[in-house]
Design a protein around this motif. Structure first.
Motif, mmCIF file in Angstrom:
data_model
loop_
_atom_site.group_PDB
_atom_site.id
_atom_site.type_symbol
_atom_site.label_atom_id
_atom_site.label_comp_id
_atom_site.label_asym_id
_atom_site.label_seq_id
_atom_site.Cartn_x
_atom_site.Cartn_y
_atom_site.Cartn_z
ATOM 1 N N VAL A 1 0.691 -1.188 0.082
ATOM 2 C CA VAL A 1 -0.002 0.181 -0.069
ATOM 3 C C VAL A 1 0.844 1.071 -0.010
ATOM 4 O O VAL A 1 0.581 2.178 -0.599
ATOM 5 C CB VAL A 1 -1.162 0.107 1.217
ATOM 6 C CG1 VAL A 1 -1.755 1.199 1.335
ATOM 7 C CG2 VAL A 1 -1.864 -1.150 1.188
ATOM 8 N N ASP A 2 1.809 1.176 0.864
ATOM 9 C CA ASP A 2 2.913 2.253 0.975
ATOM 10 C C ASP A 2 4.226 1.832 1.019
ATOM 11 O O ASP A 2 4.504 1.035 1.727
ATOM 12 C CB ASP A 2 2.305 3.253 2.091
ATOM 13 C CG ASP A 2 2.474 4.688 1.950
ATOM 14 O OD1 ASP A 2 3.400 4.898 1.209
ATOM 15 O OD2 ASP A 2 1.963 5.377 2.579
ATOM 16 N N VAL A 3 5.258 2.821 0.981
ATOM 17 C CA VAL A 3 6.598 2.884 1.205
ATOM 18 C C VAL A 3 6.634 2.898 2.752
ATOM 19 O O VAL A 3 5.881 3.521 3.305
ATOM 20 C CB VAL A 3 7.641 3.717 0.569
ATOM 21 C CG1 VAL A 3 7.604 3.509 -0.816
ATOM 22 C CG2 VAL A 3 6.841 5.240 1.004
ATOM 23 N N ASP A 4 7.880 2.394 3.251
ATOM 24 C CA ASP A 4 8.212 2.413 4.863
ATOM 25 C C ASP A 4 8.680 4.096 4.933
ATOM 26 O O ASP A 4 9.938 4.268 4.684
ATOM 27 C CB ASP A 4 9.209 1.481 4.921
ATOM 28 C CG ASP A 4 9.472 1.476 6.748
ATOM 29 O OD1 ASP A 4 9.092 2.636 7.452
ATOM 30 O OD2 ASP A 4 10.108 0.551 7.132
ATOM 31 N N ALA A 5 7.770 4.890 5.733
ATOM 32 C CA ALA A 5 8.351 6.178 5.881
ATOM 33 C C ALA A 5 9.713 6.073 6.659
ATOM 34 O O ALA A 5 10.411 7.448 6.532
ATOM 35 C CB ALA A 5 7.294 7.040 6.601
ATOM 36 N N ALA A 6 9.925 5.451 7.581
ATOM 37 C CA ALA A 6 10.775 5.302 8.397
ATOM 38 C C ALA A 6 12.298 5.184 7.743
ATOM 39 O O ALA A 6 13.303 5.636 8.231
ATOM 40 C CB ALA A 6 10.935 4.064 9.424
ATOM 41 N N VAL A 7 12.067 4.334 6.452
ATOM 42 C CA VAL A 7 13.360 4.498 5.704
ATOM 43 C C VAL A 7 13.698 5.654 5.168
ATOM 44 O O VAL A 7 14.880 6.169 4.990
ATOM 45 C CB VAL A 7 13.400 3.439 4.569
ATOM 46 C CG1 VAL A 7 14.240 3.290 3.717
ATOM 47 C CG2 VAL A 7 12.831 2.204 5.119
ATOM 48 N N GLY A 8 12.818 6.636 4.712
ATOM 49 C CA GLY A 8 13.115 7.971 4.245
ATOM 50 C C GLY A 8 13.843 8.754 5.277
ATOM 51 O O GLY A 8 14.478 9.825 4.884
ATOM 52 N N LYS A 9 13.765 8.485 6.648
ATOM 53 C CA LYS A 9 14.512 9.105 7.683
ATOM 54 C C LYS A 9 16.095 8.692 7.911
ATOM 55 O O LYS A 9 16.932 9.560 8.028
ATOM 56 C CB LYS A 9 13.873 9.119 9.144
ATOM 57 C CG LYS A 9 12.466 9.416 9.138
ATOM 58 C CD LYS A 9 12.071 9.217 10.507
ATOM 59 C CE LYS A 9 10.611 9.403 10.809
ATOM 60 N NZ LYS A 9 9.958 8.765 12.029
ATOM 61 N N SER A 10 15.920 7.492 7.450
ATOM 62 C CA SER A 10 17.419 6.524 7.842
ATOM 63 C C SER A 10 18.161 6.397 6.590
ATOM 64 O O SER A 10 19.658 6.322 6.742
ATOM 65 C CB SER A 10 17.083 5.285 8.685
ATOM 66 O OG SER A 10 16.391 4.514 7.835
ATOM 67 N N ASP A 11 17.671 6.150 5.334
ATOM 68 C CA ASP A 11 18.392 5.671 4.531
ATOM 69 C C ASP A 11 17.811 6.006 3.129
ATOM 70 O O ASP A 11 16.825 5.323 2.355
ATOM 71 C CB ASP A 11 18.585 4.095 4.382
ATOM 72 C CG ASP A 11 19.443 3.646 3.453
ATOM 73 O OD1 ASP A 11 19.594 4.308 2.220
ATOM 74 O OD2 ASP A 11 20.047 2.425 3.573
ATOM 75 N N LYS A 12 18.080 7.090 2.594
ATOM 76 C CA LYS A 12 17.484 7.904 1.568
ATOM 77 C C LYS A 12 17.571 7.144 0.288
ATOM 78 O O LYS A 12 16.740 7.204 -0.565
ATOM 79 C CB LYS A 12 17.811 9.199 1.400
ATOM 80 C CG LYS A 12 17.155 10.412 2.488
ATOM 81 C CD LYS A 12 17.762 11.688 2.367
ATOM 82 C CE LYS A 12 16.751 12.644 3.128
ATOM 83 N NZ LYS A 12 16.716 12.128 4.385
ATOM 84 N N LYS A 13 19.016 6.418 0.049
ATOM 85 C CA LYS A 13 18.981 5.693 -1.202
ATOM 86 C C LYS A 13 18.241 4.534 -1.185
ATOM 87 O O LYS A 13 17.511 4.085 -2.248
ATOM 88 C CB LYS A 13 20.436 5.293 -1.187
ATOM 89 C CG LYS A 13 21.004 4.530 -2.412
ATOM 90 C CD LYS A 13 22.392 4.296 -2.375
ATOM 91 C CE LYS A 13 23.018 3.798 -3.588
ATOM 92 N NZ LYS A 13 24.168 3.114 -3.495
ATOM 93 N N LEU A 14 18.044 4.010 0.134
ATOM 94 C CA LEU A 14 17.156 2.635 0.072
ATOM 95 C C LEU A 14 15.439 3.216 -0.221
ATOM 96 O O LEU A 14 15.109 2.482 -0.835
ATOM 97 C CB LEU A 14 17.349 1.933 1.341
ATOM 98 C CG LEU A 14 16.496 0.842 1.559
ATOM 99 C CD1 LEU A 14 16.618 -0.383 0.394
ATOM 100 C CD2 LEU A 14 16.638 0.196 2.881
#
Length: 421
Positions: A147-160
């Motif tokens: 349904v959506d991407v993991d927003a937590a990854v947006g904070k920790s690993d922008k490449k991922l």
């Protein structure tokens, strides 16, 4: 055909079309035009998409945010699609045997029955409860649909995070192609929400060629443009009208501004807990409290368990706090552009549920309740913020919108397109 591109501002589309990043969209703009649109306040997806899918002002459908406050125990409640008290456009036309397919539309969770197919968008917590009918669940599971991407990854690993955005979009489009080819439909919604997520975490990279994420940002939009090009070329060939629209705009953040902290400073908000996690410890001394992102509520006697504001004092209190916020400055800049009373911007059956005042900030100041914060403002990991006056629309049908239409006016036109037929 409705193609939604969540959080895409008018200016970005103009810019990327001009620079050759969105060549398919550029052709559509040259053929059909690009319209700047407005969305109701607060400028968030739950309010905007609900307004579009019902063709109604928030006062008519009753959704003012992702959360509300229980007046008896001051706990947060979360309005859902299940409790939406009005019909959507596809429910209106479904009774006339028109069939709809809705993919990834925010604020449609949990899925409720319709004549067609629904896969809910944000905030869908459980895929099984996000689909109707359940017979399409195996298709989604087989594709590893998210349904959506993991927003937590947006904070920790922008490449991922960029990789995740690409994968989710690719799978969503594959599902679109499978369902669109297989199913008969009269109305189709296909919503891309990754654009909004990209902006929240990587908006600074858009205009910075030196950023390690600049190319990834542009490449994501090239893929969005490719998808738009394929879908609209197919629709044109088949003689099916389409609209492409966003549910709000975006600009860069200068500061996050925490409304509750100012309400405490000015003596309007009193909490029993020194380090509150929510509003459960609200005191009877409280006259005004805030909910995300920019909503102010008078703590009315008779409405809230510990409410103390009398009706005769409401007008004076509203004027007083309005002046306070209009005068607010941070580092020499005026924060608030305007303050609206609920009757200024809302109308309808559910006006009584509306916030008493709604703040509209100047570009760059991202308003939040911030009841748990320890400062008045900050700059965090978020890079982009929502705006209400620079959303966009491309309309192949020619609905003849005047001036700068609100998103619910677009929804109303869509509804009327089907009903007389």
């Amino acid at each position: 055909m409705v193609i939604g591109i969540d959080g895409v501002p008018y200016e970005l589309v103009e810019d990327f079309a001009r620079k050759g990043i969105m060549p398919n969209t550029k052709k559509l703009m040259e053929k059909y035009g690009l319209i700047k649109t407005r969305v109701p306040l607060p400028e968030i997806s739950s309010v905007s998409w609900t307004s579009f899918m019902t063709g109604m002002n928030p006062g008519e459908h009753g959704i003012y945010g992702f959360m509300e406050l229980n007046p008896d125990n001051y706990s947060y409640t979360f309005p859902s699609f299940k409790t939406l008290p009005v019909k959507t456009v596809w429910e209106e036309i479904g009774s006339g045997k028109k069939r709809s397919v809705i993919i990834n539309l925010p604020n449609t969770y949990p899925a409720r029955p319709l004549n067609g197919i629904l896969v809910s968008g944000f905030v869908a917590l459980d895929l099984e409860r996000a689909v109707y009918p359940l017979s399409i669940l195996p298709d989604l599971q087989e594709m590893n649909y998210q349904v959506d991407v993991d927003a937590a990854v947006g904070k920790s690993d922008k490449k991922l995070f960029l990789k995740d955005l690409d994968e989710v979009l690719g799978i969503r489009y594959d599902f679109y192609k499978k369902i669109e080819k297989r199913e008969k439909w009269d109305l189709f919604f296909f919503i891309i929400t990754g654009t909004d997520r990209l902006h929240h975490f990587l908006f600074d990279a858009k205009d910075d060629p030196g950023s390690p994420y600049h190319q990834g940002f542009l490449d994501y939009y090239r893929e969005v443009d490719r998808i738009i090009g394929e879908i609209t070329a197919d629709m044109e060939q088949r003689g099916i009208p389409f609209i492409i629209l966003s549910d709000h705009g975006f600009v860069k953040i200068k500061k996050e501004v925490y409304i509750s902290q100012y309400l405490k400073k000015w003596g309007y908000l009193h909490l029993e807990d020194e380090k509150p996690k929510n509003l459960k410890s609200i005191s009877g001394k409280t006259r005004i409290f805030a909910l995300d992102p920019s909503r102010l509520y008078l703590h009315l006697e008779g409405k809230y368990k510990r409410g103390s504001v009398k009706k005769k004092d409401c007008e004076k209190l509203r004027e007083e706090v309005k002046t306070r916020f209009l005068d607010l400055e941070i580092e020499g800049e005026r924060v608030i552009k305007d303050v609206f009373y609920k009757e200024d911007i809302y109308y309808g059956k559910y006006l009584d549920k509306a916030p008493d005042l709604v703040l509209l900030s100047n570009y760059g100041f991202d308003l939040k309740s911030g009841v748990t914060k320890g400062s008045y403002y900050d700059k965090t990991f978020f890079e982009g913020m929502h705006t209400c006056d620079n959303a966009m629309l491309i309309d192949s049908y020619g609905f003849d919108f005047k001036n700068q239409p609100y998103i619910y006016e677009i929804g109303k036109k869509l509804n009327n397109y089907f009903l007389p037929r």
